[in-house]
Motif scaffolding. Structure first.
Motif, short mmCIF file in Angstrom:
data_model
loop_
_atom_site.label_atom_id
_atom_site.label_comp_id
_atom_site.label_asym_id
_atom_site.label_seq_id
_atom_site.Cartn_x
_atom_site.Cartn_y
_atom_site.Cartn_z
N VAL A 86 23.61 -0.88 62.80
CA VAL A 86 22.17 -1.68 62.41
C VAL A 86 22.74 -1.05 60.76
O VAL A 86 23.17 0.00 60.48
N LYS A 87 22.69 -1.69 60.06
CA LYS A 87 23.26 -2.01 58.46
C LYS A 87 22.47 -1.02 57.43
O LYS A 87 20.91 -1.73 57.15
N PRO A 88 22.92 -0.49 56.77
CA PRO A 88 23.91 -0.16 55.91
C PRO A 88 24.49 1.24 57.42
O PRO A 88 23.64 1.78 58.11
N VAL A 89 25.73 0.57 57.71
CA VAL A 89 26.29 1.67 58.94
C VAL A 89 26.75 3.36 58.46
O VAL A 89 27.34 3.36 57.48
N ALA A 90 25.94 3.84 59.23
CA ALA A 90 25.82 5.42 58.70
C ALA A 90 27.73 5.65 59.41
O ALA A 90 27.53 5.57 60.14
N ASP A 91 28.11 6.32 58.21
CA ASP A 91 29.44 6.78 59.08
C ASP A 91 29.31 7.68 59.87
O ASP A 91 30.05 7.13 61.23
N GLU A 92 28.30 8.23 60.52
CA GLU A 92 28.31 9.39 61.37
C GLU A 92 28.30 8.08 62.86
O GLU A 92 28.94 8.30 63.81
N ILE A 113 30.42 -4.30 70.38
CA ILE A 113 29.97 -4.22 69.51
C ILE A 113 28.12 -4.96 68.19
O ILE A 113 29.77 -5.49 67.19
N PHE A 114 27.24 -5.06 68.26
CA PHE A 114 26.73 -6.01 67.39
C PHE A 114 26.14 -5.24 66.15
O PHE A 114 25.96 -3.95 66.30
N ILE A 115 26.67 -6.11 65.06
CA ILE A 115 26.42 -5.74 63.58
C ILE A 115 25.14 -6.26 63.44
O ILE A 115 25.14 -7.33 63.44
N THR A 116 24.34 -5.51 62.76
CA THR A 116 22.88 -6.63 62.12
C THR A 116 22.35 -5.65 61.10
O THR A 116 21.97 -4.68 61.09
N GLY A 117 21.67 -6.69 60.54
CA GLY A 117 20.77 -6.27 59.06
C GLY A 117 19.29 -6.64 59.80
O GLY A 117 18.52 -6.21 58.68
N GLU A 118 19.02 -6.39 60.39
CA GLU A 118 17.68 -7.11 61.19
C GLU A 118 17.58 -6.11 62.91
O GLU A 118 18.07 -6.88 63.43
N GLU A 119 16.97 -5.26 62.46
CA GLU A 119 16.79 -4.35 63.98
C GLU A 119 16.14 -5.63 64.81
O GLU A 119 16.53 -5.36 66.26
N ASP A 120 15.20 -6.11 64.19
CA ASP A 120 14.87 -6.95 66.29
C ASP A 120 15.47 -8.16 66.23
O ASP A 120 15.56 -8.60 67.79
N GLN A 121 16.79 -8.13 65.91
CA GLN A 121 17.68 -8.86 66.62
C GLN A 121 18.37 -8.93 67.92
O GLN A 121 19.14 -9.24 68.21
N VAL A 122 17.84 -6.95 67.61
CA VAL A 122 19.03 -5.88 69.36
C VAL A 122 18.35 -6.55 69.41
O VAL A 122 18.42 -7.44 71.32
N ALA A 166 38.77 -5.55 66.18
CA ALA A 166 38.14 -6.70 65.57
C ALA A 166 36.90 -6.61 64.72
O ALA A 166 35.71 -5.82 65.33
N ILE A 167 37.13 -6.69 63.51
CA ILE A 167 35.82 -6.66 62.92
C ILE A 167 35.53 -8.03 61.45
O ILE A 167 36.58 -8.97 61.20
N CYS A 168 34.65 -7.97 62.16
CA CYS A 168 33.73 -10.30 62.34
C CYS A 168 32.67 -9.84 61.29
O CYS A 168 31.23 -9.97 61.84
N ASP A 169 32.50 -10.32 60.24
CA ASP A 169 31.36 -10.47 59.64
C ASP A 169 32.00 -11.42 58.18
O ASP A 169 32.67 -11.00 57.63
N ASP A 180 29.42 -8.87 63.73
CA ASP A 180 27.83 -9.88 62.70
C ASP A 180 27.06 -10.47 63.41
O ASP A 180 27.33 -11.46 63.84
N ILE A 181 25.98 -10.51 63.66
CA ILE A 181 25.38 -11.28 64.04
C ILE A 181 24.51 -12.38 63.24
O ILE A 181 24.23 -14.37 64.21
#
Length: 237
Positions: free
Chosen positions: A98-104, A76-85, A4-7, A51-52
């Motif tokens: 971290v957004k933008p999420v790199a394909d690799e 797996i958390f997704i965030t646009g702000e690294e300090d959220q980690v 699942a992807i939640c954003d 998404d956080i």
């Protein structure tokens, strides 16, 4: 396998869904535009990309609710702000993207998540560990995955399960040797399941459901080390 992807950004959901589908062909891909929508789903996923920062329920709120429901699969958390980690360590996330999420990076994390899922047996339903005790004249098979903590009171050991309490005559030290390294004796009268630890400080541990258990001063350092090792096992195993 369900992923699942939640954003709240539908465009990001669609892009991630397409990429995840290519990385994990055959998986059932589900997308949700809000935490409320995800929590209202009939079936929860095996792997969740969450998404956080979302309006309404944040990713943190969703993760806490899932933990309260005893969902213990791969987050797996997704965030646009690294300090959220750093604010999300308590949820034992498998990884952070971290957004933008790199394909690799997405490919690497998802492939490792699938391996972990298969290894742990979470997708197919791994057999839980049980012990057997005698309570009165009854022999009871106790599922350790449902045991929050055990305490000694009035010469009895009380097992505080998710939905009931079981009393029996037995030594806590014997139980401690049976349950394994996911449990820690934080006090001479208390043995806790680290799976259900919500927060802790030098004086107490709070478990899922709100029970607050005292931690002895001399056990704090040992508990901290054991809890960090437990968290590492969940990520690296």
């Amino acid at each position: 396998m369900r992923i699942a992807i939640c954003d709240d950004e539908k465009r990001i959901c669609a892009i991630l869904a397409e990429k995840v589908g290519k990385i994990c062909p055959g998986a059932e891909i589900m997308t949700y535009a809000s935490g409320e929508e995800l929590l209202g789903a009939d079936v929860l996923p095996d792997i969740l990309l969450l998404d956080i920062k979302m309006p309404g329920l944040s990713g943190m709120d969703v993760a806490k609710t899932l933990r309260d429901r005893d969902w213990r699969k791969i987050l797996i958390f997704i965030t646009g702000e690294e300090d959220q980690v750093f604010n999300s360590f308590d949820f034992h996330a498998f990884h952070f993207l971290v957004k933008p999420v790199a394909d690799e990076k997405l490919k690497e994390v998802l492939e490792n998540a699938v391996k972990d899922l298969k290894r742990s047996g979470a997708e197919s339903g791994k057999h839980d560990k049980y012990i057997e005790i005698q309570s009165g004249t009854s022999h009871i098979r106790v599922n350790l995955s449902l045991l929050l903590y055990a305490e000694v009171y009035d010469r009895k050991t009380i097992l505080h399960m998710k939905n009931e309490s079981i009393e029996y005559y037995g030594q806590l030290s014997v139980l401690e040797n049976l349950v394994g390294k996911d449990f820690y004796r934080i006090h001479r009268s208390y043995l806790v399941n680290m799976k259900y630890v919500e927060r802790y400080d030098r004086t107490s541990v709070t478990l899922t459901g709100g029970d607050n258990i005292p931690i002895s001063r001399r056990e704090y350092d040992g508990f901290l080390k054991a809890y960090l090792e437990y968290s590492r096992r969940r990520i690296d195993s």
